[in-house]
Write a protein that holds these residues in place. Structure first.
Motif, PDB file in Angstrom:
ATOM      1  N   UNK A  78     -10.660  -6.247 -12.745  1.00 35.12           N
ATOM      2  CA  UNK A  78      -9.549  -6.028 -11.829  1.00 35.12           C
ATOM      3  C   UNK A  78      -9.017  -4.614 -11.968  1.00 35.12           C
ATOM      4  N   UNK A  79      -8.330  -4.174 -10.928  1.00 29.97           N
ATOM      5  CA  UNK A  79      -7.588  -2.923 -10.932  1.00 29.97           C
ATOM      6  C   UNK A  79      -6.185  -3.229 -10.446  1.00 29.97           C
ATOM      7  N   UNK A  80      -5.216  -2.705 -11.124  1.00 28.93           N
ATOM      8  CA  UNK A  80      -3.850  -2.742 -10.625  1.00 28.93           C
ATOM      9  C   UNK A  80      -3.577  -1.400  -9.981  1.00 28.93           C
ATOM     10  N   UNK A  81      -3.174  -1.398  -8.736  1.00 30.28           N
ATOM     11  CA  UNK A  81      -2.866  -0.157  -8.042  1.00 30.28           C
ATOM     12  C   UNK A  81      -1.473  -0.253  -7.430  1.00 30.28           C
ATOM     13  N   UNK A  82      -0.813   0.878  -7.343  1.00 31.06           N
ATOM     14  CA  UNK A  82       0.510   0.955  -6.737  1.00 31.06           C
ATOM     15  C   UNK A  82       0.373   1.833  -5.509  1.00 31.06           C
ATOM     16  N   UNK A  83       0.185   1.193  -4.359  1.00 32.94           N
ATOM     17  CA  UNK A  83      -0.079   1.900  -3.106  1.00 32.94           C
ATOM     18  C   UNK A  83       1.115   1.810  -2.175  1.00 32.94           C
ATOM     19  N   UNK A  84       1.213   2.785  -1.308  1.00 29.50           N
ATOM     20  CA  UNK A  84       2.282   2.791  -0.308  1.00 29.50           C
ATOM     21  C   UNK A  84       2.122   1.659   0.702  1.00 29.50           C
ATOM     22  N   UNK A  85       0.859   1.319   1.031  1.00 25.88           N
ATOM     23  CA  UNK A  85       0.621   0.304   2.049  1.00 25.88           C
ATOM     24  C   UNK A  85      -0.519  -0.622   1.626  1.00 25.88           C
ATOM     25  N   UNK A  86      -0.540  -1.782   2.241  1.00 25.08           N
ATOM     26  CA  UNK A  86      -1.648  -2.708   2.031  1.00 25.08           C
ATOM     27  C   UNK A  86      -2.950  -2.099   2.545  1.00 25.08           C
ATOM     28  N   UNK A  87      -2.865  -1.345   3.619  1.00 23.45           N
ATOM     29  CA  UNK A  87      -4.050  -0.705   4.187  1.00 23.45           C
ATOM     30  C   UNK A  87      -4.708   0.228   3.183  1.00 23.45           C
ATOM     31  N   UNK A  88      -3.900   0.949   2.391  1.00 20.92           N
ATOM     32  CA  UNK A  88      -4.453   1.846   1.370  1.00 20.92           C
ATOM     33  C   UNK A  88      -5.179   1.033   0.299  1.00 20.92           C
ATOM     34  N   UNK A  89      -4.617  -0.085  -0.129  1.00 22.37           N
ATOM     35  CA  UNK A  89      -5.278  -0.938  -1.121  1.00 22.37           C
ATOM     36  C   UNK A  89      -6.609  -1.454  -0.581  1.00 22.37           C
TER      37      UNK A  89
END
Length: 118
Positions: A78-89
């Protein structure tokens, strides 16, 4: 959370050149996410054969060997990411190299303490 699923043993099916390219792509994505500040963390998981599954049987916990999934793929990391939008994830998950080899990524929001964000 970007959850990585792939087939056990798929890496062994690749040539050395393909494995090197795949790990190079992973390294490049991880470097990009680290530099942008979007990477929260992540880890690969051990082989599924080392898994213990705890289920309830007759009101008591029972421990069995292995994941009993009705699928050819397993949860590999898994990766935990902190993105501005769901689209970026979704864009990050779409670039993950395992996807090219039949794996897939699941993109799922992590609930905050209040449990209301989704």
């Amino acid at each position: 959370m970007l959850m990585i699923y792939n087939r056990p043993g798929f890496l062994e099916e690749l040539t050395e050149q393909e494995r090197t390219a795949l790990f190079g792509e992973v390294d490049a994505i991880m470097a990009e996410l680290s530099e942008s500040g979007e990477l929260v963390g992540g880890a690969a998981l051990a082989d599924p054969s080392l898994t213990k599954t705890v289920v309830g049987r007759d009101g008591q916990p029972a421990v069995t060997d292995g994941p009993f999934l009705e699928a050819k793929e397993h949860f590999a990391g898994y990766l935990g990411v902190d993105c501005e939008t769901e689209e970026r994830a979704v864009e990050i998950a779409s670039r993950w190299p395992d996807v090219k080899y039949g794996g897939y990524m699941e993109v799922r929001a992590i609930m905050q303490e209040s449990g209301t964000e989704m």
